[in-house]
Motif scaffolding. Structure first.
Motif, PDB file in Angstrom:
ATOM      1  N   THR A   4      96.408  35.670  10.574  1.00  9.75           N
ATOM      2  CA  THR A   4      96.694  34.968   9.416  1.00  9.75           C
ATOM      3  C   THR A   4      96.886  35.772   8.306  1.00  9.75           C
ATOM      4  N   ILE A   5      97.126  35.292   7.146  1.00  7.78           N
ATOM      5  CA  ILE A   5      97.414  36.119   5.808  1.00  7.78           C
ATOM      6  C   ILE A   5      96.275  36.329   5.164  1.00  7.78           C
ATOM      7  N   ALA A   6      96.220  37.734   5.270  1.00  6.12           N
ATOM      8  CA  ALA A   6      94.920  38.335   4.470  1.00  6.12           C
ATOM      9  C   ALA A   6      95.709  39.027   3.443  1.00  6.12           C
ATOM     10  N   PRO A   8      95.730  41.842   0.548  1.00  6.93           N
ATOM     11  CA  PRO A   8      94.875  43.425   0.866  1.00  6.93           C
ATOM     12  C   PRO A   8      93.828  43.735  -0.059  1.00  6.93           C
ATOM     13  N   GLN A   9      94.185  43.446  -1.391  1.00 16.17           N
ATOM     14  CA  GLN A   9      93.259  43.792  -2.450  1.00 16.17           C
ATOM     15  C   GLN A   9      92.185  42.924  -2.223  1.00 16.17           C
ATOM     16  N   ASN A 364      94.761  28.126  10.977  1.00 14.80           N
ATOM     17  CA  ASN A 364      95.760  29.175  10.320  1.00 14.80           C
ATOM     18  C   ASN A 364      96.580  28.684   9.230  1.00 14.80           C
ATOM     19  N   LYS A 365      97.006  27.505   9.378  1.00 18.69           N
ATOM     20  CA  LYS A 365      97.769  26.947   8.184  1.00 18.69           C
ATOM     21  C   LYS A 365      97.036  26.725   6.952  1.00 18.69           C
ATOM     22  N   GLY A 368      96.043  30.416   5.800  1.00 18.83           N
ATOM     23  CA  GLY A 368      97.257  31.151   5.420  1.00 18.83           C
ATOM     24  C   GLY A 368      97.892  30.727   4.068  1.00 18.83           C
ATOM     25  N   GLN A 369      97.738  29.421   3.855  1.00 18.80           N
ATOM     26  CA  GLN A 369      98.286  28.696   2.554  1.00 18.80           C
ATOM     27  C   GLN A 369      97.498  28.994   1.430  1.00 18.80           C
ATOM     28  N   LEU A 372      98.200  32.447   0.319  1.00 17.90           N
ATOM     29  CA  LEU A 372      99.499  32.376  -0.428  1.00 17.90           C
ATOM     30  C   LEU A 372      99.306  31.562  -1.720  1.00 17.90           C
ATOM     31  N   GLN A 375      98.600  34.244  -5.366  1.00 19.76           N
ATOM     32  CA  GLN A 375      99.151  35.576  -5.488  1.00 19.76           C
ATOM     33  C   GLN A 375      99.314  35.752  -6.736  1.00 19.76           C
ATOM     34  N   THR A 376      99.704  34.866  -7.671  1.00 21.52           N
ATOM     35  CA  THR A 376      99.988  35.381  -9.073  1.00 21.52           C
ATOM     36  C   THR A 376      98.702  35.379  -9.985  1.00 21.52           C
ATOM     37  N   ASN A 377      98.948  35.993 -10.813  1.00 16.37           N
ATOM     38  CA  ASN A 377      97.522  36.050 -11.983  1.00 16.37           C
ATOM     39  C   ASN A 377      96.998  34.658 -12.370  1.00 16.37           C
ATOM     40  N   ALA A 378      97.788  33.996 -12.655  1.00 20.33           N
ATOM     41  CA  ALA A 378      97.609  32.357 -13.108  1.00 20.33           C
ATOM     42  C   ALA A 378      96.611  31.975 -11.810  1.00 20.33           C
TER      43      ALA A 378
ATOM     44  N   GLU B  83     104.270  28.141  10.760  1.00 23.34           N
ATOM     45  CA  GLU B  83     103.159  27.560  10.082  1.00 23.34           C
ATOM     46  C   GLU B  83     101.541  27.906  10.768  1.00 23.34           C
ATOM     47  N   ARG B  85     100.983  30.333  12.226  1.00 21.83           N
ATOM     48  CA  ARG B  85     100.539  31.808  11.976  1.00 21.83           C
ATOM     49  C   ARG B  85     100.014  31.837  10.341  1.00 21.83           C
ATOM     50  N   GLY B  86     100.014  30.802   9.778  1.00 23.40           N
ATOM     51  CA  GLY B  86      99.762  30.804   8.232  1.00 23.40           C
ATOM     52  C   GLY B  86     100.781  30.806   7.351  1.00 23.40           C
ATOM     53  N   GLU B 392     106.416  37.725  -9.900  1.00 28.43           N
ATOM     54  CA  GLU B 392     104.949  38.185  -9.547  1.00 28.43           C
ATOM     55  C   GLU B 392     104.922  38.256  -7.992  1.00 28.43           C
TER      56      GLU B 392
END
Lengths: 439, 449
Positions: A4-6, A8-9, A364-365, A368-369, A372, A375-378, B83, B85-86, B392
C-alpha cells in the motif's frame, strides 16, 4: 497484492497550546514554497437551533466583509493583491477559515485572518446582500436532482436534528436571520479557547508559533465559560435480530434520469476507541461498496448491468449520528430494479461474510486513498486540524490506519447488521413512474 | 531540485525531461525522489475532434471501452489490480485529447505499467461489452440533460462553432451512438492510438533510466493504423455580429447569461521560430504574427482581471455594488484549433439585457484604456500563485505537463509564470482589441419555461 502507499516523510506534527487556549499544530514540509493553514472553531451547523438554520453559513459569508478597520473591498484587496487565497466555510461540525500563500506572505495573511476572527463588524448592507444571495442559492439547489433527493432523504432520517438541513438553511429561516443573530452566534463561539490553528508547509514550528502569537496571542478568553450544547442522542443501531424495514419519500420532477437513494443512520466517530469499532468497519464497507472503478456497486450495477453512470456510497465522519448512503442515477424505466439492486447489496452485507481477498482489497484501497489524501499542504493542515477539533488528537492518524487493518470479516458483517436495518429511501423522477412504486 | 529563476532573461531550467523514443512515442519524466508515489498520465491526441460528424461521441465511448480489457486482461481486472494496491486510476476525454492516469506506490509501477500500456495499445472492444457499456454512456448523457449549466454551455458552443467539431457534444447522442459498431470503434482506436499521437508522462519516485526502460518495454506493441474515416474540416463562418440565442428550460430557478469569444488555437497561425529556440525568448523577440501561446497567456490575465476574486472588475461591480448577479465568472480554455473565452453570469431574467450591455461596455473599456499597474500586478500574482498552488503533487504536475505538451509545448507548463510576469498593459490592451470585441460574440440566455 498487499503493498500500500506509504508516504515517506513520517512527518512530525508539533502541537502547542497558547496561554489563551488556542491549540496550534504545525507540520513542517519544505518541499514547495507554500504555506497552508486551516483555522477550526467548534461552531458549525450542529450548533444552530432549528429556527436559526443557516446562521453559520450566513456568518461565513459576511465574516470577510468588514472589520473595525477594514471594508469588504479592503479585505479582498489585501488577499488578492498578493495572490493568496482566503476562504470561510461552515461545515456540519465546525466552522473553518482556510488560507494558502507563498511562504513569505504567510504572516501577513494570518494576521488578516486574526482580524477577521477577532473584530468582524457584520455590516448591515453586507448581511442583506449575502442573505439575498443565500436565498437565491437555496432556490437554485432545486435545479439539481441529486441535491433535492438527498435533501428529502436527510429530512426523513434526521427529523428535528440540525443534520436534517443543508448548511444554507431554509428560505423560511434565512429570511428571518438578523445581524443581531450573527453577533450573538459570534459572541458564543468565536473565542480563543474554541480555536484550533493547523499550519503546514515551508515554515518551522517556532516560526509558525511566533506568527500565531503575534496575531492571536493577546486575544482574551471571555470570563463566562462556553455554554454546553448537547443534542439529544439519535439512535442508529438496533439489534441484529430485527427484520429490515424501510421508510420512503418520493419527489415528482420531470427529469431525464431518476435518482434512487438508500440511506441508513450510522455511528458517529467517538474519541473512545472501544466504541468506534462499528465506525471503522463501516468506513471499510463504504470503500468496498462505493470507492472507485472496482467497487462492489460499480461492478455489479454499472459494469455488469449497465444501470447507471454514477453509482456510489458515502459515509461522512460526524460528531453525532451520521448517515450511510448509497445512490444512483438511472433511466426512469429502471427505477425499480435500481432500488432493488441497491437494497440487495446492502442486505447481503448483513448476512454474508466478505472473502479474505475482498477484505484485504478494501483495506488496501482505503489505506492507499487515505495516504493519497495527505499529499498537499492544505490536505495535511485540514486533516490534523480536524482530528484535533473532534478531540481525537493527531494520534488518530495512526490509530485509524491500525484499526482499519484490524477489521475482520465478522466485525464488518456485525456492524452491517446493526446499521443496515432501517432503510430510508428517497426516489426522484417523473410522477407516472413513481406512482407505480408506492411506498 | 531543479528550479526556474524569476527573471525572464535568466536561464530557465526544465525540471522535467522530454524524450522521443525510437518508435516516436514521447516520454516526459520528472524524478521526485522520496515522495513515495508515482503518477503515470498518458495523453493521446484522440479526442472528439477526430470524429466524423456521424461518429460523434466515439472518442469518449472508446475511453470507457479501453477499460474493458484485451486478449490478456479481463474487463475490470485492471481497475481491481490498481485499486487493490491502494492506487487510483481514471480517464477523461476532451475535444483535443483523451488521457488515462493512475497514481500508486512507486514500487508498484514496474508491475502495473505494462498492463496500462496493454489496455491502451491492444484494446479488444468485445462486442457484448460494447453493447452493455453503451447503456452506461446513455446514462451519462441523460445526466447532462438534467443540468441547466451543461445544456446552456452546449448551446453556447454550438453558437460559436457552426461547422467545427468543437460545437458538438463530446458525449455524442443516443441516436448516433446506436448506429456505431464495435468494428468501427476498433478502426478509430487503431488509427489514433499510435505512438506519434501519444505522450506518456511519468512523475514521481522513479529514476530516469528506469522510467525509460519501463516505458520502452511497455509501449512497444502498437497495432497497424489501418483505415478510419477522417473528419474533413470545413471553413468556419467568421463571427461578424452578435449571435444570440435563447433557451427555455424546465425547473430553472435562475437565469443564465453566457457569452463567448474565439481566441487563438495553439496550432495556428504558423509561428516564427526564434533563432536560439529558447522558449523564454518568445516574449522578447519581435514577431511578424501574433504568437498564439502569448495571446493565450494574455487572455488568462484578462480573464483574471475581469472576474477572478472580489476585487476583479465584473465581480466588484455586478455582484457587490450593483447587485445584479448572484455570481459571475470568466474562463479561458486553451484548445488546439481555436480557444474559447467565456463569461457566465447567474442572475434574474429581468436583468439579462442590462447585464449584457454592461459587460459589453466594460469590454470596450478594456480595449480603449490601459489596465493600471496595481490591477495588472494583482492579476499576475493570482495566476502565478495559482500555478504554484497546482504543482504540489505528482498527479498535478503530470497533468500539467501532459496538458500543455499535448496542446502547445512542455515549455509552456514551466515558463508560464515568467511569461505572465513579462506582460505590459499595452500588450494586454492589444490582445483585448484583437479578440474581445463587444460587437462580435456568441451569447446564450436561459430562462424558465
Amino acid at each position: 497484492m498487499t503493498s500500500t502507499i506509504a508516504l515517506p516523510q513520517n512527518r512530525t506534527i508539533h502541537r502547542t497550546v497558547l496561554d489563551n487556549g488556542i491549540t496550534v499544530l504545525v507540520t513542517e514540509n519544505p518541499s514547495a514554497d507554500i504555506v497552508a493553514a486551516r483555522l477550526f472553531l467548534k461552531a458549525g451547523n450542529r450548533w444552530e437551533s432549528r429556527e436559526n438554520a443557516g446562521l453559520a453559513h450566513l456568518l461565513s459569508a459576511v465574516l470577510t466583509k468588514g472589520t473595525q478597520r477594514l471594508s469588504s473591498l479592503d479585505i479582498a484587496e489585501r488577499v488578492e493583491s498578493i495572490g493568496a487565497s482566503l476562504g470561510t466555510d461552515s461545515a456540519s461540525d465546525y466552522f473553518l477559515v482556510s488560507l494558502k500563500t507563498v511562504s513569505t506572505d504567510f504572516a501577513e495573511m494570518l494576521s488578516l485572518a486574526a482580524e477577521l476572527l477577532r473584530s468582524p463588524t457584520f455590516p448591515e448592507a453586507e448581511v442583506e446582500l449575502e442573505r439575498r444571495l443565500t436565498l437565491q442559492a437555496i432556490r437554485s439547489q432545486q435545479e439539481q436532482p441529486f441535491t433535492v433527493a438527498f435533501d428529502r432523504l436527510r429530512q426523513l432520517m434526521y427529523g428535528q436534528h440540525p443534520y436534517a438541513l443543508s448548511s444554507l438553511g431554509t428560505e423560511e429561516t434565512v429570511s428571518r436571520l438578523t445581524r443581531r443573530d450573527l453577533q450573538a452566534y459570534y459572541q458564543t463561539h468565536f473565542r480563543p479557547d474554541n480555536l484550533v490553528i493547523s499550519i503546514a508547509g515551508r515554515i518551522t514550528p517556532a516560526g509558525a508559533i511566533a506568527i500565531v502569537e503575534e496575531s492571536f496571542g493577546d486575544w482574551q478568553v471571555p470570563a463566562e465559560p462556553r455554554p454546553a450544547f448537547d443534542l439529544p442522542p439519535l439512535a442508529w443501531q438496533t439489534s441484529e435480530a430485527t427484520p429490515p424495514t424501510s421508510r420512503q419519500v418520493t419527489t415528482s420532477q420531470d427529469t431525464q434520469q431518476s435518482i434512487v437513494m438508500l440511506g441508513y443512520l450510522a455511528p458517529p466517530l467517538q474519541p473512545d476507541e472501544n466504541t468506534r469499532t462499528d465506525y471503522i468497519a463501516l468506513k471499510l464497507l463504504n470503500t468496498y461498496l462505493g470507492n472507485g472503478l472496482s467497487s462492489r456497486l460499480f461492478v455489479e450495477l454499472r459494469e455488469k448491468r449497465g444501470l447507471a453512470y454514477e453509482v456510489s456510497a458515502f459515509y461522512p465522519t460526524r460528531l453525532d449520528t451520521s448517515h450511510f448512503v448509497t445512490y444512483m442515477g438511472t433511466a426512469p424505466a429502471n427505477t425499480a430494479i435500481a432500488l432493488e439492486g441497491l437494497k440487495a447489496e446492502m442486505d447481503r452485507l448483513r448476512t454474508t461474510l466478505l472473502t479474505d481477498e475482498e477484505l484485504q482489497t478494501a483495506k488496501n484501497k482505503l489505506l492507499g486513498q487515505y495516504a493519497l489524501g495527505k499529499q498537499t499542504n492544505a490536505q495535511v493542515a485540514q486533516i490534523f486540524g480536524w482530528y484535533e477539533t473532534l478531540e481525537l488528537g493527531v494520534k488518530f492518524d495512526t490509530q485509524f490506519q491500525e484499526e482499519v487493518a484490524a477489521v475482520t470479516a465478522e466485525t464488518a458483517r456485525s456492524a452491517a447488521s446493526r446499521c443496515f436495518e432501517t432503510a430510508y429511501i428517497s426516489l426522484l423522477g417523473s410522477a407516472s413512474l413513481l406512482s407505480e412504486h408506492p411506498s | 531540485m531543479n528550479f526556474i529563476r524569476t527573471s525572464p532573461t535568466a536561464a530557465l531550467s526544465l525540471p522535467a525531461t522530454p524524450l522521443t523514443l525510437a518508435n516516436k512515442l514521447t516520454l516526459i519524466h520528472q524524478h521526485i525522489p522520496g515522495c513515495g508515489v508515482t503518477t503515470v498520465d498518458v495523453w493521446v491526441k484522440a479526442g472528439a475532434i477526430r470524429e466524423i460528424n456521424d461518429w460523434s461521441g466515439m472518442a469518449h465511448f472508446l475511453e470507457h471501452m479501453i477499460f474493458k480489457g484485451t486478449a490478456r486482461i479481463l474487463p475490470g481486472q485492471f481497475d481491481s489490480a490498481i485499486e487493490g494496491r491502494g492506487g487510483m486510476t481514471n480517464a477523461a476525454t476532451s475535444y483535443d485529447y483523451a488521457h488515462y492516469f493512475m497514481t500508486l506506490a512507486a514500487p508498484d509501477l514496474v508491475e502495473t505499467l505494462p498492463y496500462l500500456a496493454d489496455l491502451l495499445l491492444q484494446a479488444a472492444i468485445p462486442d457484448e461489452e460494447f453493447v452493455r457499456e453503451r447503456e452506461v454512456v446513455f446514462e451519462e448523457i441523460y445526466q447532462t440533460y438534467d443540468s441547466p449549466d451543461y445544456l446552456a454551455f452546449q448551446a453556447l458552443v454550438e453558437g460559436v462553432y457552426q461547422r467545427h467539431p468543437y460545437g458538438r457534444p463530446i458525449l455524442g447522442t443516443e441516436d448516433l451512438l446506436k448506429q456505431r459498431s464495435p468494428e468501427e470503434m476498433r478502426s478509430f482506436h487503431r488509427r489514433y492510438y499510435q505512438p506519434e499521437n501519444m505522450t506518456v508522462v511519468l512523475v514521481g519516485d522513479i529514476a530516469q533510466d528506469q522510467a525509460v526502460d519501463l516505458v520502452e518495454r511497455s509501449f512497444c506493441d502498437f497495432q497497424p493504423p489501418g483505415n478510419c474515416p477522417q473528419h474533413q474540416f470545413e471553413a468556419e463562418p467568421p463571427m461578424t455580429r452578435i449571435r444570440r440565442q435563447e433557451l427555455r428550460l424546465p425547473r430553472l430557478e435562475q437565469a443564465r447569461l453566457m457569452m463567448a469569444w474565439i481566441g487563438p488555437g495553439t496550432d495556428a497561425p504558423a509561428q516564427e521560430k526564434v533563432d536560439d529556440g529558447l522558449p523564454w525568448n518568445r516574449f522578447r523577440s519581435p514577431q511578424l504574427y501574433p504568437d498564439p501561446i502569448k495571446d493565450a497567456c494574455g487572455l488568462d490575465l484578462l480573464s483574471a482581471t475581469l472576474a477572478e476574486g472580489r476585487t476583479s472588475r465584473l465581480v466588484q461591480e455586478l455582484r457587490e455594488e450593483r447587485q445584479l448577479v448572484s455570481e459571475i465568472s470568466s474562463g479561458f480554455s486553451l484548445q488546439q484549433e481555436s480557444s474559447l473565452f467565456t463569461i457566465t453570469a447567474w442572475l434574474e431574467a429581468e436583468d439579462l439585457e442590462r447585464v449584457e450591455a454592461l459587460i459589453c461596455d466594460r469590454f470596450s473599456h478594456l480595449i480603449t484604456a490601459a489596465i493600471d499597474e496595481s490591477e495588472l500586478n494583482r492579476s499576475k500574482r493570482l495566476l502565478c500563485n495559482d500555478h504554484a498552488f497546482s504543482t504540489e503533487t505528482p498527479s498535478q504536475i503530470a497533468g500539467l505537463y501532459g496538458y500543455y505538451h499535448t496542446l502547445a509545448d512542455l515549455e509552456t507548463a514551466i515558463a508560464y509564470p515568467q511569461w505572465i510576469q513579462a506582460f505590459t498593459s499595452e500588450e494586454l490592451q492589444a490582445i483585448a482589441n484583437r479578440y474581445l470585441s463587444p460587437y462580435r460574440y456568441a451569447a446564450i440566455v436561459t430562462k424558465p419555461l
